[in-house]
Scaffold this active site. Structure first.
Site, PDB file in Angstrom:
ATOM      1  N   LYS A  19     -23.523  -0.933  -2.895  1.00  0.00           N
ATOM      2  CA  LYS A  19     -24.811  -1.584  -2.715  1.00  0.00           C
ATOM      3  C   LYS A  19     -24.723  -2.686  -1.650  1.00  0.00           C
ATOM      4  O   LYS A  19     -25.557  -2.761  -0.779  1.00  0.00           O
ATOM      5  CB  LYS A  19     -25.317  -2.176  -4.031  1.00  0.00           C
ATOM      6  CG  LYS A  19     -25.276  -1.226  -5.232  1.00  0.00           C
ATOM      7  CD  LYS A  19     -26.361  -0.166  -5.209  1.00  0.00           C
ATOM      8  CE  LYS A  19     -26.108   0.989  -6.172  1.00  0.00           C
ATOM      9  NZ  LYS A  19     -25.928   0.651  -7.574  1.00  0.00           N
ATOM     10  N   TRP A  71     -28.993   0.569 -16.440  1.00  0.00           N
ATOM     11  CA  TRP A  71     -27.544   0.351 -16.307  1.00  0.00           C
ATOM     12  C   TRP A  71     -27.003  -0.410 -17.507  1.00  0.00           C
ATOM     13  O   TRP A  71     -25.936  -0.093 -18.035  1.00  0.00           O
ATOM     14  CB  TRP A  71     -27.207  -0.363 -14.997  1.00  0.00           C
ATOM     15  CG  TRP A  71     -27.631   0.410 -13.790  1.00  0.00           C
ATOM     16  CD1 TRP A  71     -28.520   0.014 -12.834  1.00  0.00           C
ATOM     17  CD2 TRP A  71     -27.205   1.736 -13.409  1.00  0.00           C
ATOM     18  NE1 TRP A  71     -28.664   1.010 -11.886  1.00  0.00           N
ATOM     19  CE2 TRP A  71     -27.880   2.069 -12.215  1.00  0.00           C
ATOM     20  CE3 TRP A  71     -26.323   2.663 -13.963  1.00  0.00           C
ATOM     21  CZ2 TRP A  71     -27.694   3.299 -11.566  1.00  0.00           C
ATOM     22  CZ3 TRP A  71     -26.139   3.886 -13.318  1.00  0.00           C
ATOM     23  CH2 TRP A  71     -26.824   4.182 -12.136  1.00  0.00           C
ATOM     24  N   ASP A 111     -21.943  -6.921 -14.838  1.00  0.00           N
ATOM     25  CA  ASP A 111     -22.104  -5.864 -13.839  1.00  0.00           C
ATOM     26  C   ASP A 111     -22.843  -6.506 -12.667  1.00  0.00           C
ATOM     27  O   ASP A 111     -24.012  -6.850 -12.778  1.00  0.00           O
ATOM     28  CB  ASP A 111     -22.910  -4.713 -14.454  1.00  0.00           C
ATOM     29  CG  ASP A 111     -23.252  -3.615 -13.450  1.00  0.00           C
ATOM     30  OD1 ASP A 111     -22.932  -3.752 -12.254  1.00  0.00           O
ATOM     31  OD2 ASP A 111     -23.865  -2.612 -13.881  1.00  0.00           O
TER      32      ASP A 111
HETATM   33  C1  LIG Z   1     -25.703   1.500  -8.871  1.00  0.00           C
HETATM   34  C2  LIG Z   1     -25.432   0.721 -10.097  1.00  0.00           C
HETATM   35  C3  LIG Z   1     -24.551   1.184 -11.090  1.00  0.00           C
HETATM   36  C4  LIG Z   1     -23.866   2.532 -11.010  1.00  0.00           C
HETATM   37  O1  LIG Z   1     -22.853   2.490 -10.096  1.00  0.00           O
HETATM   38  P1  LIG Z   1     -21.901   3.754  -9.854  1.00  0.00           P
HETATM   39  O2  LIG Z   1     -20.869   3.166  -8.933  1.00  0.00           O
HETATM   40  O3  LIG Z   1     -22.729   4.829  -9.233  1.00  0.00           O
HETATM   41  O4  LIG Z   1     -21.338   4.165 -11.156  1.00  0.00           O
HETATM   42  C5  LIG Z   1     -24.314   0.373 -12.173  1.00  0.00           C
HETATM   43  N1  LIG Z   1     -24.915  -0.821 -12.302  1.00  0.00           N
HETATM   44  C6  LIG Z   1     -25.777  -1.297 -11.381  1.00  0.00           C
HETATM   45  C7  LIG Z   1     -26.402  -2.630 -11.571  1.00  0.00           C
HETATM   46  C8  LIG Z   1     -26.059  -0.528 -10.249  1.00  0.00           C
HETATM   47  O5  LIG Z   1     -26.914  -0.993  -9.319  1.00  0.00           O
END
Ligand SMILES: *Cc1c(COP(=O)(O)O)cnc(C)c1O
Length: 356
Positions: A190, A99, A166
């Site tokens: 999540k 990511w 993030d």
């Molecule tokens: C799942 C995840 C993403 C991607 O998220 P999307 O909403 O599918 O674009 C990005 N960063 C982290 C840390 C993730 O766990």
């Protein structure tokens, strides 16, 4: 048979959140209409957004001068919106996983990107510690929990420049010092809501500093000004997010979420370390994630991996297969995961060990 949902994302939500959302799908606020068939501008819906924003601010102790947004596009669109809105000349990124790498790739289209450190050479099994963030960077971007590799920053870092994070997979699992960040974002699927909504916490006075034109929908200012209502927001996921936020508050807030997360993670890591058949994949124990617990079978038992998967699946474990880039197993233990489910997985590991 009771299912124990260890899915990495979309993932487990509190039962009560699912029930309340299901209720609103049938009849929203006694209106005789489904939440899926009302306007986002209906007078009944504005309070949903307002309360969700207020609970974000309260639960995360967000200081004055920040906005909370609910957008579409996922965390992946934020990888592009972040540099669009904040990168004028140079940005620093900590490369701790897939990511982080994807976020970095987007930023490169907007300016100079400094990778301050990377653990790619070790398949991201630790979080780099010794590095220098350039003092002239516009921001320093981190991924606080690396969902795929099971590493996590358990505390906010210090940085000479404002941070951007993030927090897709660890938001609301610990208290954070929001004042260290100009932006915090994540896909909600999540630890907060079903898929479809992205949360963004943005510092208002950090906006408007880049010289480029920003397309309307990709400009955070549009959504700050529009209160997440510039266009139609993901109404149903926002409603579900509100139910989760209420649940977190009723269950003691983020400090309690952190206590529970640590308790569950400690239980499972203790078993991984004790059990002769398994080992954790994260090399620096201080980096072990409380949210995504990654482990593999020790070399002498490697050929039993599929057997253990079958054994655990037969006992109700769901979603414990590791990400395809890591292999082995990953037990995601988000806020809604009860301790009993973690214990059920531990029981499986112990029974399996006795068989061999
Ligand atoms: C799942 C995840 C993403 C991607 O998220 P999307 O909403 O599918 O674009 C990005 N960063 C982290 C840390 C993730 O766990």
């Amino acid at each position: 048979m009771k299912k124990h949902n260890f899915n990495a994302g979309p993932s487990i939500l509190p039962r009560e959140v699912i029930e309340k959302t299901a209720q609103a799908v049938l009849d929203f606020n006694g209106s005789g209409l489904s939440i899926m068939e009302i306007s986002h501008r209906a007078k009944d819906f504005q309070p949903v957004v307002d309360e969700a924003v207020a609970l974000f601010k309260e639960l995360l102790n967000i200081p004055e001068g920040y906005s909370v947004l609910f957008l579409g596009g996922g965390a992946s669109l934020e990888f592009c919106m972040i540099p669009y809105n904040f990168l004028e000349k140079k940005a620093a990124y900590l490369n701790t996983g897939v990511w982080a790498k994807k976020a970095m790739k987007e930023a490169k289209a907007f300016g100079e990107v400094v990778e301050v450190a990377s653990s790619a050479e070790a398949t991201y099994t630790y979080i780099p510690k010794d590095y220098t963030v350039p003092a002239d960077a516009d921001y320093f971007h981190v991924t606080t929990n690396n969902t795929i590799y099971g590493t996590e920053l358990h505390e906010d870092l210090d940085s000479p420049v404002p941070m951007i994070a993030d927090m897709s997979s660890d938001i609301f699992s610990r208290p954070i010092d929001v004042s260290k960040y100009i932006c915090i974002y994540g896909g909600a699927q999540k630890n907060l809501a079903p898929a479809g909504v992205t949360f963004v916490i943005v510092k208002n006075d950090a906006l408007g500093k880049v010289s480029r034109y920003i397309p309307t929908m990709l400009n955070y200012q549009t959504h700050v000004d529009g209160g997440s209502m510039f266009n139609t927001p993901p109404v149903l996921p926002i409603y579900a997010a509100l139910q989760t936020l209420r649940w977190i508050k009723a269950n003691g807030g983020v400090a309690e979420m952190q206590r529970r997360a640590k308790e569950k993670a400690d239980m499972l890591y203790a078993e991984i370390d004790r059990n002769k058949m398994f080992r954790g994949t994260v090399t620096d124990k201080a980096d072990r994630s409380y949210m995504n617990i990654c482990f593999v079978m020790n070399d002498e038992y490697k050929e039993l991996e599929a057997d253990f998967m079958k054994f655990a699946t037969e006992r109700g474990m769901v979603g414990i297969k590791g990400h395809r880039s890591v292999g082995g197993f990953r037990a995601s233990c988000y806020n809604a995961m009860p301790k009993e489910s973690v214990q059920a997985l531990i029981d499986c590991m112990q029974e399996f060990e006795k068989l061999h």
